[in-house]
Design a protein around this motif. Structure first.
Motif, PDB file in Angstrom:
ATOM      1  N   ARG A  49       0.867  -1.183   0.000  1.00 24.80           N
ATOM      2  CA  ARG A  49       0.000   0.000   0.000  1.00 24.80           C
ATOM      3  C   ARG A  49       0.897   1.225   0.000  1.00 24.80           C
ATOM      4  O   ARG A  49       1.843   1.309   0.773  1.00 24.80           O
ATOM      5  CB  ARG A  49      -0.891   0.009   1.234  1.00 24.80           C
ATOM      6  CG  ARG A  49      -1.872  -1.134   1.241  1.00 24.80           C
ATOM      7  CD  ARG A  49      -2.837  -1.045   2.406  1.00 24.80           C
ATOM      8  NE  ARG A  49      -3.641  -2.244   2.426  1.00 24.80           N
ATOM      9  CZ  ARG A  49      -3.777  -3.042   3.464  1.00 24.80           C
ATOM     10  NH1 ARG A  49      -3.185  -2.747   4.600  1.00 24.80           N
ATOM     11  NH2 ARG A  49      -4.523  -4.122   3.394  1.00 24.80           N
ATOM     12  N   LYS A  51       0.964   5.582  -0.163  1.00 20.78           N
ATOM     13  CA  LYS A  51       0.299   6.885  -0.123  1.00 20.78           C
ATOM     14  C   LYS A  51       1.251   7.869  -0.777  1.00 20.78           C
ATOM     15  O   LYS A  51       2.436   7.902  -0.467  1.00 20.78           O
ATOM     16  CB  LYS A  51       0.008   7.301   1.312  1.00 20.78           C
ATOM     17  CG  LYS A  51      -0.995   6.404   1.998  1.00 20.78           C
ATOM     18  CD  LYS A  51      -1.237   6.826   3.420  1.00 20.78           C
ATOM     19  CE  LYS A  51      -2.132   5.829   4.120  1.00 20.78           C
ATOM     20  NZ  LYS A  51      -2.236   6.088   5.550  1.00 20.78           N
ATOM     21  N   ARG A  52       0.694   8.664  -1.706  1.00 15.20           N
ATOM     22  CA  ARG A  52       1.514   9.594  -2.477  1.00 15.20           C
ATOM     23  C   ARG A  52       1.053  11.028  -2.273  1.00 15.20           C
ATOM     24  O   ARG A  52      -0.096  11.271  -1.954  1.00 15.20           O
ATOM     25  CB  ARG A  52       1.456   9.242  -3.965  1.00 15.20           C
ATOM     26  CG  ARG A  52       1.998   7.878  -4.271  1.00 15.20           C
ATOM     27  CD  ARG A  52       1.962   7.587  -5.768  1.00 15.20           C
ATOM     28  NE  ARG A  52       2.558   6.302  -6.043  1.00 15.20           N
ATOM     29  CZ  ARG A  52       3.855   6.078  -6.143  1.00 15.20           C
ATOM     30  NH1 ARG A  52       4.698   7.076  -6.026  1.00 15.20           N
ATOM     31  NH2 ARG A  52       4.323   4.881  -6.388  1.00 15.20           N
ATOM     32  N   ARG A  53       1.978  11.933  -2.495  1.00 19.37           N
ATOM     33  CA  ARG A  53       1.653  13.350  -2.468  1.00 19.37           C
ATOM     34  C   ARG A  53       1.114  13.762  -3.837  1.00 19.37           C
ATOM     35  O   ARG A  53       1.298  13.058  -4.816  1.00 19.37           O
ATOM     36  CB  ARG A  53       2.907  14.174  -2.153  1.00 19.37           C
ATOM     37  CG  ARG A  53       3.405  13.960  -0.757  1.00 19.37           C
ATOM     38  CD  ARG A  53       4.578  14.888  -0.450  1.00 19.37           C
ATOM     39  NE  ARG A  53       4.935  14.824   0.946  1.00 19.37           N
ATOM     40  CZ  ARG A  53       5.762  13.940   1.478  1.00 19.37           C
ATOM     41  NH1 ARG A  53       6.344  13.053   0.715  1.00 19.37           N
ATOM     42  NH2 ARG A  53       6.011  13.944   2.769  1.00 19.37           N
ATOM     43  N   ASN A  57      -3.181  11.506  -5.866  1.00 21.19           N
ATOM     44  CA  ASN A  57      -2.263  10.510  -5.306  1.00 21.19           C
ATOM     45  C   ASN A  57      -1.258  10.011  -6.344  1.00 21.19           C
ATOM     46  O   ASN A  57      -0.926   8.836  -6.406  1.00 21.19           O
ATOM     47  CB  ASN A  57      -3.078   9.343  -4.731  1.00 21.19           C
ATOM     48  CG  ASN A  57      -2.309   8.525  -3.724  1.00 21.19           C
ATOM     49  OD1 ASN A  57      -1.450   9.032  -3.002  1.00 21.19           O
ATOM     50  ND2 ASN A  57      -2.605   7.245  -3.650  1.00 21.19           N
ATOM     51  N   ALA A  61       5.902   9.090  -3.455  1.00 24.39           N
ATOM     52  CA  ALA A  61       5.392   8.308  -2.326  1.00 24.39           C
ATOM     53  C   ALA A  61       5.919   8.878  -1.016  1.00 24.39           C
ATOM     54  O   ALA A  61       7.086   9.209  -0.909  1.00 24.39           O
ATOM     55  CB  ALA A  61       5.793   6.849  -2.471  1.00 24.39           C
ATOM     56  N   THR A  63       4.426   7.382   2.095  1.00 21.60           N
ATOM     57  CA  THR A  63       4.218   6.288   3.037  1.00 21.60           C
ATOM     58  C   THR A  63       4.115   4.984   2.262  1.00 21.60           C
ATOM     59  O   THR A  63       3.392   4.901   1.277  1.00 21.60           O
ATOM     60  CB  THR A  63       2.936   6.495   3.868  1.00 21.60           C
ATOM     61  OG1 THR A  63       3.017   7.739   4.554  1.00 21.60           O
ATOM     62  CG2 THR A  63       2.762   5.378   4.888  1.00 21.60           C
ATOM     63  N   ARG A  76       7.867   5.929   6.362  1.00 16.18           N
ATOM     64  CA  ARG A  76       7.178   7.217   6.215  1.00 16.18           C
ATOM     65  C   ARG A  76       8.201   8.315   6.008  1.00 16.18           C
ATOM     66  O   ARG A  76       9.212   8.366   6.695  1.00 16.18           O
ATOM     67  CB  ARG A  76       6.394   7.570   7.471  1.00 16.18           C
ATOM     68  CG  ARG A  76       5.100   6.901   7.598  1.00 16.18           C
ATOM     69  CD  ARG A  76       4.305   7.502   8.724  1.00 16.18           C
ATOM     70  NE  ARG A  76       3.226   6.582   9.039  1.00 16.18           N
ATOM     71  CZ  ARG A  76       2.642   6.511  10.195  1.00 16.18           C
ATOM     72  NH1 ARG A  76       3.004   7.289  11.181  1.00 16.18           N
ATOM     73  NH2 ARG A  76       1.668   5.645  10.381  1.00 16.18           N
TER      74      ARG A  76
END
Length: 131
Positions: A49, A51-53, A57, A61, A63, A76
């Motif tokens: 999984r 999480k992107r800025r 998204n 990345a 996270t 992170r």
């Protein structure tokens, strides 16, 4: 003869690609999240999984979570500082997080990937393709 820390799979084939990837990415911790998200995400898409800025998204990345069995490996990027954690999950819910050094995190991740490969020929083949 020194094997350079390579992890053998159950059939004796080394995860040379994985080891080289981890060594290369460890030199630049800020590339570590993107690099692992890309490579392990392609090999084991259900386990990763990200999480992107950015808009929708799609940016860099920040996270990364890699779920392997009851362990969750998380990186992170918080204000430019990379923080590695290893957690325990029960029923898909992470119930604990332990901070660790990035070198320890990489070793533990590699060991968990090797264990996953021992339990699944498909995982072993996917991990052997990492570059």
């Amino acid at each position: 003869m020194d094997d350079g820390g390579l992890v053998p799979d159950p059939d004796g084939v080394e995860f040379a690609g994985l080891t080289l990837l981890l060594r290369r990415l460890a030199h630049d911790q800020h590339e570590l999240i993107d690099g692992l998200a890309r490579s392990i995400g392609e090999a084991l898409p259900d386990a990763v999984r990200v999480k992107r800025r950015g808009l929708l998204n799609t940016g860099r990345a920040h996270t990364l979570e890699i779920h392997l069995g009851d362990e969750v490996f998380e990186l992170r990027d918080t204000s430019g500082q990379i923080t590695p954690h290893v957690g325990r999950a029960v029923g898909g819910v992470v119930i604990s997080h332990d901070s660790c050094a990035i070198d320890d995190w990489l070793l533990r991740l590699r060991a968990a990937l090797a264990l996953s490969a021992q339990g699944s020929a498909d995982v072993a083949v996917a991990l052997s393709r990492l570059r």
